[in-house]
Scaffold this active site. Structure first.
Site, PDB file in Angstrom:
ATOM      1  N   THR A 207     112.062   7.468 -11.322  1.00 51.64           N
ATOM      2  CA  THR A 207     112.408   6.553 -12.393  1.00 51.64           C
ATOM      3  C   THR A 207     111.988   6.984 -13.790  1.00 51.64           C
ATOM      4  O   THR A 207     111.251   7.938 -13.988  1.00 51.64           O
ATOM      5  CB  THR A 207     111.902   5.104 -12.155  1.00 51.64           C
ATOM      6  OG1 THR A 207     110.504   5.053 -12.325  1.00 51.64           O
ATOM      7  CG2 THR A 207     112.257   4.624 -10.789  1.00 51.64           C
TER       8      THR A 207
ATOM      9  N   THR B  90     116.573   4.544 -12.570  1.00 56.38           N
ATOM     10  CA  THR B  90     116.094   5.399 -11.487  1.00 56.38           C
ATOM     11  C   THR B  90     117.213   6.054 -10.697  1.00 56.38           C
ATOM     12  O   THR B  90     118.338   5.537 -10.639  1.00 56.38           O
ATOM     13  CB  THR B  90     115.232   4.558 -10.516  1.00 56.38           C
ATOM     14  OG1 THR B  90     114.747   5.378  -9.456  1.00 56.38           O
ATOM     15  CG2 THR B  90     116.027   3.407  -9.931  1.00 56.38           C
TER      16      THR B  90
ATOM     17  N   ARG C 255     120.819  -2.682  -9.521  1.00 55.66           N
ATOM     18  CA  ARG C 255     120.262  -1.996  -8.361  1.00 55.66           C
ATOM     19  C   ARG C 255     121.387  -1.527  -7.436  1.00 55.66           C
ATOM     20  O   ARG C 255     122.402  -2.221  -7.253  1.00 55.66           O
ATOM     21  CB  ARG C 255     119.346  -2.959  -7.601  1.00 55.66           C
ATOM     22  CG  ARG C 255     118.591  -2.367  -6.406  1.00 55.66           C
ATOM     23  CD  ARG C 255     117.589  -1.338  -6.822  1.00 55.66           C
ATOM     24  NE  ARG C 255     116.598  -1.088  -5.763  1.00 55.66           N
ATOM     25  CZ  ARG C 255     115.859   0.006  -5.701  1.00 55.66           C
ATOM     26  NH1 ARG C 255     116.003   0.956  -6.610  1.00 55.66           N
ATOM     27  NH2 ARG C 255     114.964   0.160  -4.739  1.00 55.66           N
TER      28      ARG C 255
ATOM     29  N   ASP D 106     114.451   3.326   0.018  1.00 58.25           N
ATOM     30  CA  ASP D 106     113.531   2.240  -0.323  1.00 58.25           C
ATOM     31  C   ASP D 106     113.618   1.088   0.681  1.00 58.25           C
ATOM     32  O   ASP D 106     112.799   0.177   0.646  1.00 58.25           O
ATOM     33  CB  ASP D 106     113.829   1.709  -1.726  1.00 58.25           C
ATOM     34  CG  ASP D 106     113.179   2.547  -2.816  1.00 58.25           C
ATOM     35  OD1 ASP D 106     112.350   3.411  -2.488  1.00 58.25           O
ATOM     36  OD2 ASP D 106     113.501   2.334  -4.001  1.00 58.25           O
TER      37      ASP D 106
ATOM     38  N   GLU E  59     115.537   7.339  -7.806  1.00 55.04           N
ATOM     39  CA  GLU E  59     114.482   7.306  -6.792  1.00 55.04           C
ATOM     40  C   GLU E  59     113.668   8.586  -6.779  1.00 55.04           C
ATOM     41  O   GLU E  59     112.871   8.778  -7.670  1.00 55.04           O
ATOM     42  CB  GLU E  59     115.022   6.964  -5.408  1.00 55.04           C
ATOM     43  CG  GLU E  59     114.112   6.035  -4.601  1.00 55.04           C
ATOM     44  CD  GLU E  59     112.875   6.673  -3.986  1.00 55.04           C
ATOM     45  OE1 GLU E  59     112.915   7.870  -3.656  1.00 55.04           O
ATOM     46  OE2 GLU E  59     111.876   5.971  -3.832  1.00 55.04           O
TER      47      GLU E  59
ATOM     48  N   GLU F  55     118.360   5.922  -3.158  1.00 58.97           N
ATOM     49  CA  GLU F  55     117.698   4.615  -3.186  1.00 58.97           C
ATOM     50  C   GLU F  55     117.630   3.927  -1.833  1.00 58.97           C
ATOM     51  O   GLU F  55     116.762   3.071  -1.619  1.00 58.97           O
ATOM     52  CB  GLU F  55     118.413   3.689  -4.173  1.00 58.97           C
ATOM     53  CG  GLU F  55     118.335   4.114  -5.618  1.00 58.97           C
ATOM     54  CD  GLU F  55     116.937   4.152  -6.184  1.00 58.97           C
ATOM     55  OE1 GLU F  55     116.015   3.603  -5.550  1.00 58.97           O
ATOM     56  OE2 GLU F  55     116.764   4.741  -7.253  1.00 58.97           O
TER      57      GLU F  55
ATOM     58  N   SER G   6     112.507  -2.945  -4.709  1.00 57.00           N
ATOM     59  CA  SER G   6     112.071  -1.997  -5.736  1.00 57.00           C
ATOM     60  C   SER G   6     110.697  -2.397  -6.247  1.00 57.00           C
ATOM     61  O   SER G   6     110.271  -3.549  -6.105  1.00 57.00           O
ATOM     62  CB  SER G   6     113.069  -1.985  -6.896  1.00 57.00           C
ATOM     63  OG  SER G   6     112.580  -1.256  -7.997  1.00 57.00           O
ATOM     64  N   SER G   7     110.012  -1.431  -6.860  1.00 53.55           N
ATOM     65  CA  SER G   7     108.748  -1.709  -7.548  1.00 53.55           C
ATOM     66  C   SER G   7     108.909  -1.705  -9.064  1.00 53.55           C
ATOM     67  O   SER G   7     107.925  -1.907  -9.780  1.00 53.55           O
ATOM     68  CB  SER G   7     107.701  -0.658  -7.155  1.00 53.55           C
ATOM     69  OG  SER G   7     107.415  -0.711  -5.785  1.00 53.55           O
TER      70      SER G   7
ATOM     71  N   GLY H 188     107.252   4.917  -8.783  1.00 53.38           N
ATOM     72  CA  GLY H 188     107.300   4.392  -7.428  1.00 53.38           C
ATOM     73  C   GLY H 188     106.474   3.130  -7.297  1.00 53.38           C
ATOM     74  O   GLY H 188     106.372   2.327  -8.229  1.00 53.38           O
TER      75      GLY H 188
END
Length: 596
Positions: free
Chosen positions: A407, A425, A113, A454, A427, A451, A478-479, A502
């Site tokens: 993503t 991703t 990430r 987010d 984003e 990102e 993040s999801s 998302g």
């Protein structure tokens, strides 16, 4: 569209034929995530190994690596590098990823990430005491986090790879040099994105003098990306995080004409991918493994499923091939409750503590029973409040809902039974709309992420800090929900799945798991089901996919219903009872599955 063959040389191995397939796509509906229509797909059977990815060229790269003796990690690297070229709106060198890997014995979670630069603070997206408009924040240097994908790939390869690193980048380098046919989805994403035209480098590369995007089927070469990939192939991640490539990224971020960012060379050089402990949760006869925070995916998915398991059956869950209004009502209400917890508790675990000191407290059966009991016959609308899964008090405030996008997802099972589930991703579509050529001064390059949007734009709510606020070095929540499934009794790997989309990734993944386990569907049939999503208030149902009677029944229960395109990009590979594999690719995108 006729087949097109490209050959690349995997150093020291063999010459591999590379095929691109043509498909007929419907004109896509314009939506926050542009797709390429909806095309029924057959599902794909395989005996030994399989690769599922969002573009046929990327799938084939992974397939050829497995054919050449590579393993699941090797194949994932090849797939990712090609995706960054042919699907630049969704992932690439300038982004990040979560990689869940089963090595035949253990499940490992590699966190790539993006991180916030050291010079930022909680007011990154605030001006004059007010949060920026979302797109103003996105299309700026402030939104770019330190990219993690390259270092993640290198770290995983060093620990598990079997083929040479440089060989795995060869497919993407060859395609970047020789060119590939622009797909319908890439063309549509370019056509619908006005902000990308404001970036000089991207406009010159993707558009003509009138501002029209490159056409479907036209050959697109990317010399700058080829040059960057060659440097990474020779010198590893150091070529990306130091030197000319890093310098070019920093200059483009810090010299943004409107809102420059705070990225520094030291932010790039010191970035580390993290090996975390996965979260593996018993779910009746299955054990479902997913990613821990900073991903909210697994915790929120399993909260939804845990609450649903304790709900009485209002009516048959399926009605003429689609989910019934009774099942959807319970699914949406469980989603509201799970998202209330998500927005209150979940953030980078290096900066916030889990409720009760353990993230598994959010999945305790007694706690989920307590939460499930809040689901009634009528919708609670936006009235869902967070619970208290642990004794420890927190001083956090709930984060208001913000847009989340982008993503791509990769699922792989190799011949030795090792498996990758990786969600990757930048984003939003085309990320920050900042393109870097890596300092090559050649046409093309790669997109930089957005990102950091987010994070919560407002660091505080009513005087209390938000868990997911911006802090130096922090990873935004993040999801993304890469998922591996195992048989609880035997420990056998049963499947790999995940999706882009998302915050709706959570709904897509949860519903797919129910369809696979409870409704007896194969991977493709489960992915074909229509979507319904809520982030806490309004409900979006997939346009033209639900009967009017279903929508009316939900309205009667108090749900505010709107139709829209819900462009997931699910990939799934499941093991059948006889040990063979069956894979599915989302009909809403261009992906395919390949295997032997």
């Amino acid at each position: 569209m006729p087949s097109r063959k490209i050959a690349w040389l995997l150093p020291g191995l063999l010459v591999v034929p590379f095929y691109a397939w043509g498909f007929d796509y419907e004109t896509p509906a314009i939506s926050p995530e542009d797709g390429s229509g909806y095309e029924e797909k057959p599902g794909w059977a395989a005996d030994e190994f399989a690769v599922a990815a969002a573009n046929p060229l990327a799938t084939d790269a992974g397939y050829q690596v497995l054919k050449a003796g590579g393993n699941a990690i090797d194949a994932a690297i090849a797939v990712q590098m090609v995706l960054g070229l042919v699907e630049p709106q969704s992932s690439g060198l300038g982004g990040g990823a979560f990689l869940l890997y089963y090595d035949g014995h253990d499940v490992l979670a590699y966190d790539g990430r993006e991180t916030a630069p050291a010079a930022v603070d909680g007011d990154l997206f605030m001006e004059d005491g007010e949060p920026l408009a979302f797109m103003e924040a996105v299309t700026s240097g402030r939104s770019v986090g330190v990219p993690g994908t390259v270092r993640l790939m290198e770290k995983a390869h060093a620990a598990h790879g079997s083929l040479p690193w440089a060989a795995l980048l060869t497919p993407a380098i060859t395609l970047a040099e020789e060119g590939f046919a622009v797909s319908p989805r890439l063309h549509t994403s370019l056509a619908n994105d006005e902000a990308l035209r404001n970036n000089d480098l991207a406009r010159a590369f993707y558009y003509d003098e009138e501002g029209d995007p490159i056409e479907v089927g036209e050959t697109l070469n990317n010399p700058a990306l080829a040059a960057v990939l060659k440097r990474i192939a020779r010198n590893g991640s150091a070529a990306f995080y130091q030197g000319g490539i890093a310098q070019d990224m920093v200059e483009r971020i810090t010299q943004h004409p409107e809102r420059p960012g705070e990225m520094a060379l030291d932010d790039l050089e010191t970035y580390e991918a993290i090996l975390r402990d996965p979260l593996c949760t018993p779910w009746q006869q299955w054990e479902v493994c997913g990613f821990p925070p900073p991903s909210s995916g697994h915790l929120t998915v399993m909260q939804i499923l845990g609450m649903l398991d304790q709900q009485p059956l209002l009516e048959a869950p399926l009605d003429d091939g689609v989910t019934s209004s009774g099942w959807l009502h319970q699914f949406l209400e469980a989603s509201r409750l799970a998202f209330a917890d998500r927005n209150y508790y979940i953030a980078d675990p290096d900066f916030v503590d889990a409720p009760g000191g353990d993230w598994s407290s959010m999945l305790a059966p007694d706690y989920l029973a307590e939460r499930s009991a809040l689901i009634g016959q009528e919708s609670m609308g936006n009235g869902a409040e967070h619970g208290r899964p642990g004794e420890m008090q927190t001083s956090f405030a709930a984060q208001p809902t913000q847009p989340e996008y982008g993503t791509s997802h990769i699922s792989i099972v190799d011949a030795e039974g090792r498996s990758v589930s990786m969600t990757t991703t930048i984003e939003q579509a085309f990320g920050s709309r900042i393109m870097s050529d890596g300092g090559t001064d050649l046409p093309g390059g790669f997109m930089l992420n957005n990102e950091l949007t987010d994070f919560a734009f407002q660091p505080e709510e009513e005087g209390e800090p938000v868990a997911n606020r911006v802090e130096p070095g922090k990873r935004p929540r993040s999801s993304m929900s890469p998922t591996l499934i195992f048989d609880r009794e035997s420990g056998e790997l049963l499947g790999s799945l995940g999706s882009p989309g998302g915050a709706a990734i959570i709904h897509y993944t949860a519903r797919t798991l129910v369809a696979l386990r409870d409704w007896g569907m194969n991977a493709q049939t489960a992915l074909n089901l229509p979507h319904a999503v809520t982030l806490g208030d309004q409900v979006w149902v997939e346009k033209d996919r639900f009967p009017e009677a279903t929508r009316d029944a939900l309205r009667e229960r108090g749900h505010e219903i709107s139709e829209r395109a819900l462009t997931s990009g699910l990939q799934a590979i499941m093991r059948d009872e006889d040990g063979s594999l069956f894979g599915g690719a989302d009909p809403r995108r261009e992906g395919v599955v390949m295997g032997d």
